[in-house]
Structures are given as structure tokens and as C-alpha cells.
Design an enzyme around this catalytic site. Sequence first.
Site, PDB file in Angstrom:
ATOM      1  N   THR A   7       0.863  -1.175   0.000  1.00  0.00           N
ATOM      2  CA  THR A   7       0.000   0.000   0.000  1.00  0.00           C
ATOM      3  C   THR A   7       0.899   1.224   0.000  1.00  0.00           C
ATOM      4  O   THR A   7       1.907   1.257   0.689  1.00  0.00           O
ATOM      5  CB  THR A   7      -0.964  -0.010   1.199  1.00  0.00           C
ATOM      6  OG1 THR A   7      -1.601   1.260   1.266  1.00  0.00           O
ATOM      7  CG2 THR A   7      -0.272  -0.278   2.520  1.00  0.00           C
ATOM      8  N   GLU A  60      -5.119  -2.884   3.911  1.00  0.00           N
ATOM      9  CA  GLU A  60      -4.870  -3.524   5.206  1.00  0.00           C
ATOM     10  C   GLU A  60      -6.065  -4.335   5.701  1.00  0.00           C
ATOM     11  O   GLU A  60      -6.000  -4.998   6.728  1.00  0.00           O
ATOM     12  CB  GLU A  60      -4.541  -2.458   6.268  1.00  0.00           C
ATOM     13  CG  GLU A  60      -3.149  -1.858   6.135  1.00  0.00           C
ATOM     14  CD  GLU A  60      -3.120  -0.607   5.259  1.00  0.00           C
ATOM     15  OE1 GLU A  60      -4.022  -0.454   4.401  1.00  0.00           O
ATOM     16  OE2 GLU A  60      -2.187   0.198   5.431  1.00  0.00           O
ATOM     17  N   LYS A 115      -7.293  20.978  12.591  1.00  0.00           N
ATOM     18  CA  LYS A 115      -7.521  21.086  14.038  1.00  0.00           C
ATOM     19  C   LYS A 115      -7.454  22.549  14.432  1.00  0.00           C
ATOM     20  O   LYS A 115      -6.378  23.132  14.515  1.00  0.00           O
ATOM     21  CB  LYS A 115      -6.484  20.268  14.781  1.00  0.00           C
ATOM     22  CG  LYS A 115      -6.688  18.796  14.511  1.00  0.00           C
ATOM     23  CD  LYS A 115      -5.687  17.938  15.221  1.00  0.00           C
ATOM     24  CE  LYS A 115      -5.917  16.504  14.794  1.00  0.00           C
ATOM     25  NZ  LYS A 115      -4.792  15.648  15.090  1.00  0.00           N
ATOM     26  N   TRP A 168     -12.239  19.748  15.474  1.00  0.00           N
ATOM     27  CA  TRP A 168     -11.829  19.209  14.180  1.00  0.00           C
ATOM     28  C   TRP A 168     -12.768  19.721  13.085  1.00  0.00           C
ATOM     29  O   TRP A 168     -13.990  19.673  13.219  1.00  0.00           O
ATOM     30  CB  TRP A 168     -11.881  17.672  14.193  1.00  0.00           C
ATOM     31  CG  TRP A 168     -10.800  17.041  15.043  1.00  0.00           C
ATOM     32  CD1 TRP A 168      -9.943  17.706  15.876  1.00  0.00           C
ATOM     33  CD2 TRP A 168     -10.473  15.651  15.146  1.00  0.00           C
ATOM     34  NE1 TRP A 168      -9.094  16.802  16.485  1.00  0.00           N
ATOM     35  CE2 TRP A 168      -9.404  15.533  16.055  1.00  0.00           C
ATOM     36  CE3 TRP A 168     -10.961  14.487  14.552  1.00  0.00           C
ATOM     37  CZ2 TRP A 168      -8.826  14.312  16.399  1.00  0.00           C
ATOM     38  CZ3 TRP A 168     -10.395  13.272  14.896  1.00  0.00           C
ATOM     39  CH2 TRP A 168      -9.330  13.186  15.802  1.00  0.00           C
TER      40      TRP A 168
HETATM   41  P1  AMP Z   1      -6.211   1.649  -0.261  1.00  0.00           P
HETATM   42  O1  AMP Z   1      -5.550   0.878   0.823  1.00  0.00           O
HETATM   43  O2  AMP Z   1      -5.277   2.157  -1.301  1.00  0.00           O
HETATM   44  O3  AMP Z   1      -7.375   0.882  -0.814  1.00  0.00           O
HETATM   45  O4  AMP Z   1      -6.808   2.980   0.363  1.00  0.00           O
HETATM   46  C1  AMP Z   1      -7.653   2.919   1.482  1.00  0.00           C
HETATM   47  C2  AMP Z   1      -8.169   4.293   1.776  1.00  0.00           C
HETATM   48  O5  AMP Z   1      -8.993   4.753   0.702  1.00  0.00           O
HETATM   49  C3  AMP Z   1      -9.067   4.327   2.988  1.00  0.00           C
HETATM   50  O6  AMP Z   1      -8.340   4.429   4.190  1.00  0.00           O
HETATM   51  C4  AMP Z   1      -9.900   5.565   2.726  1.00  0.00           C
HETATM   52  O7  AMP Z   1      -9.230   6.729   3.120  1.00  0.00           O
HETATM   53  C5  AMP Z   1     -10.047   5.544   1.228  1.00  0.00           C
HETATM   54  N1  AMP Z   1     -11.344   4.941   0.883  1.00  0.00           N
HETATM   55  C6  AMP Z   1     -11.604   3.662   0.533  1.00  0.00           C
HETATM   56  N2  AMP Z   1     -12.926   3.487   0.288  1.00  0.00           N
HETATM   57  C7  AMP Z   1     -13.519   4.682   0.504  1.00  0.00           C
HETATM   58  C8  AMP Z   1     -14.870   5.152   0.449  1.00  0.00           C
HETATM   59  N3  AMP Z   1     -15.869   4.358   0.108  1.00  0.00           N
HETATM   60  N4  AMP Z   1     -15.084   6.454   0.756  1.00  0.00           N
HETATM   61  C9  AMP Z   1     -14.073   7.274   1.086  1.00  0.00           C
HETATM   62  N5  AMP Z   1     -12.793   6.898   1.158  1.00  0.00           N
HETATM   63  C10 AMP Z   1     -12.505   5.614   0.879  1.00  0.00           C
END
Ligand code: AMP
Length: 540
Positions: free
Chosen positions: A182, A326, A437, A442
Site C-alpha cells: 500500500t 490492510e 484542528k 476538528w
Molecule cells: P487503499 O488501501 O489504497 O485501498 O486505500 C484505502 C483508503 O482509501 C481508505 O483508508 C480511505 O481513506 C479511502 N477509501 C476507501 N474506500 C472509501 C470510500 N468508500 N469512501 C471514502 N474513502 C474511501
Amino acid sequence: MLRGLMGEQELLVSMCIQHAARNHADTEIVSRTLDGPIHRYTYGDAERRARRLAKALLRLGVEPGDRVATMAWNTYRHFELYHGISGIGGVCHTINPVLSDEQLIYIFNHADDRFLFLEATFIPLIERLRAQLPAGMQIILLSPAETTLSVLALYEDLVAAENEDFDWPAFDERSACALCYTSGTTGKPKGVLYSHRSTMLHAFGASLPGAIAMGATDVVLPVVPMFHVCGWATPYTAPMNGVKLVYPGPKTDGASIYELIEGEGVTIGLGVPTVWLNFNNYLRDNNQNVTSLRTVLSGGTAISKTLLQAYEARGVTMVHAWGMTEMSPLGTIAALKRKHSALGKEAQTDVRLTQGRAVFGVEMKIVNDEGVEQPHDGETMGELLVRGPWVVRGYYNDEEATKAVVEKDGWFHTGDVAKIDPDGYVKLTDRRKDVIKSGGEWISSIDLENAAMAHEDVAEAAVIAIPHPKWDERPLLIVTARPGRQPTRESLTALLAKRFPKWMLPDDVIVLDELPHTGTGKVVKLKLREMFRDYIVAER
Ligand code: AMP
């Protein structure tokens, strides 16, 4: 302890493809290949070829735990690799080709891949980086192509050289089966190492009726690349549920997706919002409609109300999901509850626009800066922590990164800031590093951005924190203009003032020609924060 007297077979990924071969042998896997033609065969064929591949990998000397990299599109060959590699205890390391050179070099070396199965598309990329990749890594091409790389073999030759006389081995379900790095917008990439057990439990959880329900009458199109969190588990959930699989290969534009959806009778599509936005634009511009499609699952970033309603008008349910690399990836699904049927359409849409409720198996809580758990009242924001059998408990060979985000009792800090309502619905309000912040409170950058994006002159908006001597941080709104328009501070502030209290309003508005983006299309706020680190708001 009185030990139960039930079967104790290890939960292994190879169960999926064996099940499909035994019970859905004639169900099809259809793939668009690199050079265009549509390839079709069945789960029966796929399993036989995966067996040959497994034998070829063993002959090449792949040992349990060895990392075997793939850089490939969504096709039947990638599906075979997932199963051939993991099925013998190897680790299928899917590599995302859109990452930067620096990230790719880091990832290959950190994972120390022994083999790389390479799609011809990515040959120039690997030729450029070859000198900096692990010297001992051997390359197998998925299809014949010209290259200056030293190539060990062609995929089809490896498969053709073996027979099908092979039994999938049994081993400890806690062994690793797949690896996916990631890469946030900051820091070095981190390896998430899935186990057979976590992958199987996730596949069960992800295909529950309250999650991404799929059955043997379905036709599933994973537009989400197989190099993004194991294609959202579809290489496992599809054979597990006997669904017909349709793979788009390298083409994910509206016309190509349309051809597959209508031609193959796709009922469920999975992809990020951009894919569904492009597809909807294609349908609109070409005056087309869909006949078989019933559900599109959208995750990765938030979806807009307009997009959800556009699909609704076409008789397709857009299901919003949230997850992370993760988390294998599924965390939440925005499905309605029985009681919501009494609500009007508008209120139901609001529920479906949240990130959704935890799927069975995932525990969640929100905490403040001191780590104190916050109420699930739909109002209080906190960092979202998750725990469960398919949630990461450590990054691959990276103790420092692990310590930063995994607590002793297994809670993982997602880095997302959220509210959770009494019904369990999660509403993401920010990334932790992006939340503003101000005076101990927040302010959600996402809420402000969404509101600013509704302005008729604005193409794109980002809100970042700038340092402030009295309030610690204050929001700064940065926008790009729609063609021929000129957004102004006054009109944007007036629009935002309708929805936000005065103390939440941005201190200033900047108009840029463009915003910096990552390879996956997310705005790089870190870059913006650097650009505006010393920004002083003029007295007015
Ligand atoms: P990744 O590990 O690259 O899939 O990224 C994960 C991150 O993408 C999450 O921690 C969120 O910040 C963002 N994310 C994934 N799904 C969504 C969603 N449905 N709405 C908003 N953010 C999302």
C-alpha cells in the site's frame, strides 16, 4: 477444553478453485486479452491449467513462502497465477504498475521477488528499472513480445510443458498466500501479507448476502484491477460462489465495458467511482442502456449523490463500500436495514451515501487524539480503528510502520477520521493527516471540499490546514476553475456559509490552474501543504 469433533481441514485458497472445478466446471471465465480478442474457457479448464502452472512453479524451484510477483491485467492468466502460486504455498505478489519508479524499485527489493510474471504492456517500464531490481529475479512473459530483458520463459510454454497429474497440497492455513503493497501519498510503501486463513474468512464475509452477495446465477465483472487489494477478493469469491467471471483486460473505457456488460450479461460490476462515472457518461452520450446489470459496487473513494442517482435511474443499485489494503479490503457496506424501508427515497439515499456498516467479522471504534473511545452518536468525530481476522496485524518486514499503527490488542489505526451513528453507519470525514484542528475542534476538509465542489465555477477543490498562531490550524480552500469561469473568494465563502458555522469557513480561497494528483487520481495534499506552508492570510 473439550475439543470439537468436526473436520479440521486447513482453510486454503486452493479450496476455491477446486470447488469451482468440481461443482461449476462448465461455468465460464471470459477475458479481454491484451491484443483484443475475447478469450473464453471454464472453471474446469482454469483449474487444470492452474495445476500445470503449479507444477511448473515447483519445477522452477518455488518454495513455500517465496514471493512471486505479477504485473498483469485482469485476465484468465492472472487468475491462474493467483491460484497456481498460492496453491503451492508461494506468495502471489501483485504489483501496481502505476506507482512511481522509486516506489516500484523499493517494493521489488523489499519483497525480494524470485520471479516476475510480466504482461507485455509493462516491458518498457521493467526495462527501464531492471538494473535497480533484484538481480536474481527471473522474468516470465505472459505473451510473446520483443524485449531487451533477459527472459526465462514464456508463460504458455511453462504451462504446456507440464501435465495435470497434481494434487493441491495441504499446509498450515496461517501461511502467507498473497502480498500487496500500500502506498499512501506519504512515506514508503508497506507490504500487507495476507494468509490463506485471512483470505478465506474474508471471502466468506465479503460474499454474504448483506455484503457483496453473489451466487451461481450471477455474472461478475471486476473492473477493479487484480493489482489493487487482490481485485477486491473476486479471484476467491467468484469460484467460491460459482459465478461467471468477466475480465476486462487492459480496457476499462466506457465502450469496452459496455460491450462486455451487454455481451456477457454482467449482473454485478466492481470498480472505483471514476470507472462508473465514465461508464455512465458513455451510456448517456451514446443513448444506451444496460439490461442485465443490477448492482455496481463502488469503493476506494466516496461516491457522489449524482452518480448514485444516475445508476438508480437506470435500474442499477450502486452499493457504496469502504475498505483498505490492510483490510483485505472489505470493512463496511452501505446496505439499508429493514427499518429504512419506511423512509422516503431521499433519506434512504443519505444512508446509502455513508461508507456503510461493518461487515460481519470487522470490529470498529473511533477514538480521539488521546486514544479515548468516542460515542457512536453520528456527531462525534474520531480516528477509526478496526480489528478482525482479515485486518492487518503487522506490515511485512517493517516493524517501525507496524508499531505506528497496530496496537498490542490488534486494533489497527486506519488513518481515517469518521463519525459512527447509533445504527453503526460510518461516515468518513477526513484522512487523519488532513483533518484541520482549529482551537481544539476538528474541521472536516472533505465536507468543505464537497460543498465547494457544488459551486458552478469550481472544477476541483481541496481544503488543507495552514498554521495559525492562535487557532493552531485554519482551513485554506484551493480550487481549480471550470473552463471559462472565475471562482471568487466571496461567492465561495457565501456558498459555504449556508452550510457551515463561521469558525469552520476557510480563511482564504486560492485558485490554481491544476491540483497535484497521485497515480490513482487522489489529490496530493502533502504537496499542497508544502506549497502553502508559509501562507499568510491577508488582512481584509
Ligand atoms: P487503499 O488501501 O489504497 O485501498 O486505500 C484505502 C483508503 O482509501 C481508505 O483508508 C480511505 O481513506 C479511502 N477509501 C476507501 N474506500 C472509501 C470510500 N468508500 N469512501 C471514502 N474513502 C474511501
